[in-house]
Design a protein around this motif. Structure first.
Motif, PDB file in Angstrom:
ATOM      1  N   GLU A  47      68.237-107.810  82.958  1.00  0.00           N
ATOM      2  CA  GLU A  47      67.510-108.453  81.865  1.00  0.00           C
ATOM      3  C   GLU A  47      66.548-109.520  82.373  1.00  0.00           C
ATOM      4  O   GLU A  47      65.509-109.761  81.763  1.00  0.00           O
ATOM      5  N   ASN A  48      66.906-110.192  83.463  1.00  0.00           N
ATOM      6  CA  ASN A  48      66.076-111.253  84.037  1.00  0.00           C
ATOM      7  C   ASN A  48      66.125-111.151  85.561  1.00  0.00           C
ATOM      8  O   ASN A  48      66.810-111.924  86.224  1.00  0.00           O
ATOM      9  N   PRO A  49      65.398-110.175  86.115  1.00  0.00           N
ATOM     10  CA  PRO A  49      65.461-109.954  87.564  1.00  0.00           C
ATOM     11  C   PRO A  49      64.892-111.119  88.368  1.00  0.00           C
ATOM     12  O   PRO A  49      63.943-111.770  87.937  1.00  0.00           O
ATOM     13  N   GLY A  50      65.505-111.336  89.528  1.00  0.00           N
ATOM     14  CA  GLY A  50      64.964-112.284  90.483  1.00  0.00           C
ATOM     15  C   GLY A  50      64.099-111.531  91.494  1.00  0.00           C
ATOM     16  O   GLY A  50      63.798-110.352  91.305  1.00  0.00           O
ATOM     17  N   LEU A  51      63.718-112.209  92.541  1.00  0.00           N
ATOM     18  CA  LEU A  51      62.962-111.586  93.629  1.00  0.00           C
ATOM     19  C   LEU A  51      63.646-111.913  94.951  1.00  0.00           C
ATOM     20  O   LEU A  51      63.985-113.072  95.208  1.00  0.00           O
ATOM     21  N   VAL A  52      63.841-110.895  95.768  1.00  0.00           N
ATOM     22  CA  VAL A  52      64.385-111.083  97.108  1.00  0.00           C
ATOM     23  C   VAL A  52      63.490-110.357  98.106  1.00  0.00           C
ATOM     24  O   VAL A  52      62.613-109.584  97.733  1.00  0.00           O
ATOM     25  N   LEU A  53      63.761-110.620  99.352  1.00  0.00           N
ATOM     26  CA  LEU A  53      62.925-110.076 100.415  1.00  0.00           C
ATOM     27  C   LEU A  53      63.245-108.627 100.735  1.00  0.00           C
ATOM     28  O   LEU A  53      64.393-108.195 100.633  1.00  0.00           O
ATOM     29  N   GLY A  54      62.217-107.939 101.150  1.00  0.00           N
ATOM     30  CA  GLY A  54      62.342-106.609 101.716  1.00  0.00           C
ATOM     31  C   GLY A  54      61.393-106.514 102.885  1.00  0.00           C
ATOM     32  O   GLY A  54      60.458-107.316 102.997  1.00  0.00           O
ATOM     33  N   LEU A  55      61.630-105.582 103.750  1.00  0.00           N
ATOM     34  CA  LEU A  55      60.635-105.265 104.769  1.00  0.00           C
ATOM     35  C   LEU A  55      59.753-104.194 104.158  1.00  0.00           C
ATOM     36  O   LEU A  55      60.238-103.134 103.773  1.00  0.00           O
ATOM     37  N   ALA A 129      56.738-117.417  91.923  1.00  0.00           N
ATOM     38  CA  ALA A 129      57.382-118.703  91.635  1.00  0.00           C
ATOM     39  C   ALA A 129      57.977-118.709  90.236  1.00  0.00           C
ATOM     40  O   ALA A 129      59.082-119.232  90.020  1.00  0.00           O
ATOM     41  N   ARG A 130      57.280-118.130  89.264  1.00  0.00           N
ATOM     42  CA  ARG A 130      57.785-118.072  87.893  1.00  0.00           C
ATOM     43  C   ARG A 130      59.088-117.268  87.843  1.00  0.00           C
ATOM     44  O   ARG A 130      60.070-117.685  87.243  1.00  0.00           O
ATOM     45  N   VAL A 131      59.097-116.106  88.514  1.00  0.00           N
ATOM     46  CA  VAL A 131      60.287-115.251  88.524  1.00  0.00           C
ATOM     47  C   VAL A 131      61.442-115.947  89.237  1.00  0.00           C
ATOM     48  O   VAL A 131      62.559-116.024  88.710  1.00  0.00           O
ATOM     49  N   VAL A 132      61.191-116.448  90.434  1.00  0.00           N
ATOM     50  CA  VAL A 132      62.228-117.099  91.232  1.00  0.00           C
ATOM     51  C   VAL A 132      62.798-118.318  90.496  1.00  0.00           C
ATOM     52  O   VAL A 132      64.005-118.565  90.531  1.00  0.00           O
ATOM     53  N   GLY A 133      61.938-119.030  89.798  1.00  0.00           N
ATOM     54  CA  GLY A 133      62.364-120.236  89.101  1.00  0.00           C
ATOM     55  C   GLY A 133      63.279-120.000  87.918  1.00  0.00           C
ATOM     56  O   GLY A 133      63.957-120.923  87.462  1.00  0.00           O
ATOM     57  N   SER A 134      63.335-118.771  87.429  1.00  0.00           N
ATOM     58  CA  SER A 134      64.108-118.521  86.208  1.00  0.00           C
ATOM     59  C   SER A 134      65.306-117.593  86.387  1.00  0.00           C
ATOM     60  O   SER A 134      66.057-117.390  85.435  1.00  0.00           O
ATOM     61  N   ASN A 142      68.153-117.830  92.140  1.00  0.00           N
ATOM     62  CA  ASN A 142      67.122-117.252  92.995  1.00  0.00           C
ATOM     63  C   ASN A 142      66.414-118.346  93.801  1.00  0.00           C
ATOM     64  O   ASN A 142      66.027-118.147  94.954  1.00  0.00           O
ATOM     65  N   ILE A 143      66.287-119.533  93.191  1.00  0.00           N
ATOM     66  CA  ILE A 143      65.644-120.654  93.889  1.00  0.00           C
ATOM     67  C   ILE A 143      66.401-120.987  95.172  1.00  0.00           C
ATOM     68  O   ILE A 143      65.789-121.244  96.211  1.00  0.00           O
ATOM     69  N   ALA A 144      67.732-120.985  95.121  1.00  0.00           N
ATOM     70  CA  ALA A 144      68.535-121.310  96.302  1.00  0.00           C
ATOM     71  C   ALA A 144      68.272-120.312  97.423  1.00  0.00           C
ATOM     72  O   ALA A 144      68.187-120.684  98.596  1.00  0.00           O
ATOM     73  N   TYR A 145      68.141-119.043  97.065  1.00  0.00           N
ATOM     74  CA  TYR A 145      67.829-118.005  98.058  1.00  0.00           C
ATOM     75  C   TYR A 145      66.489-118.303  98.728  1.00  0.00           C
ATOM     76  O   TYR A 145      66.379-118.274  99.956  1.00  0.00           O
ATOM     77  N   LEU A 146      65.471-118.610  97.930  1.00  0.00           N
ATOM     78  CA  LEU A 146      64.143-118.872  98.485  1.00  0.00           C
ATOM     79  C   LEU A 146      64.142-120.127  99.347  1.00  0.00           C
ATOM     80  O   LEU A 146      63.665-120.092 100.486  1.00  0.00           O
TER      81      LEU A 146
END
Length: 177
Positions: A47-55, A129-134, A142-146
């Motif tokens: 419902e509210n996806p975050g963003l994480v890293l990929g290669l 930033a908007r996605v990670v922040g929420s 997600n902010i902690a991950y970044l």
């Protein structure tokens, strides 16, 4: 296989979760670090996806390579598959890595599957930033991950200007989440 190496480019760098006998900075070739995976489990929800890293394909990526002792290969691979292949957005690959001491090794890593629904493609730092922040998932905000990733990259002497820009666009008060 004479040696078993694992290449980390995100949280695996600072939280590998498996025993290793050698750790080295390294550069993987053929892929670059990208905040391109919509996280539905660890750093967000469907419902509210975050963003994480990929290669993602193209270029090269500085990260950390871990040499795993032969008696730990099976459980390390099992652990990595359980951790990284939760929704199958990553593909397990062997990639060439040049270690800090100039040795060349082949390492297991996880690259983004561009055909997967969770692949975000290219987005702007402001949108990231908007996605990670929420977003918040099973493993926390997600902010902690970044912020952990950016801090550990800096600590290792690795600059990722795009990730640093995303972090700079998140209000300072929100970064301690």
């Amino acid at each position: 296989m004479d040696e078993f190496w694992v290449f980390g480019y995100g949280s695996l760098m600072w939280n590998p979760g498996f025993p290793y006998e050698e750790r080295s900075l390294g550069r993987a070739f053929g892929y670059h670090r990208s905040l391109c995976v919509r996280s539905w489990v660890h750093r967000g929800t469907q419902e509210n996806p975050g963003l994480v890293l990929g290669l993602d394909r193209g270029g090269s990526c500085k990260g950390v390579a871990f040499k795993v002792a032969s008696d730990h290969w099976p459980e390390t691979l099992d652990y990595l598959r359980e951790r990284e292949l939760v929704t199958n957005v990553y593909l397990e690959r062997q990639v060439p890595v040049q270690l800090a001491d100039r040795r060349s090794v082949s390492a297991v890593t996880y690259v983004v599957d561009r055909r997967h629904v969770q692949y975000s493609g290219a987005i702007t730092p402001a949108e990231a930033a908007r996605v990670v922040g929420s977003a918040v998932g099973r493993s926390g905000p997600n902010i902690a991950y970044l912020t952990n990733t950016v801090a550990h990259l800096r600590e290792a002497g690795i600059r990722d200007h795009w990730l640093e820009k995303v972090e700079s666009l998140i209000p300072v008060a929100d970064r301690s989440a």
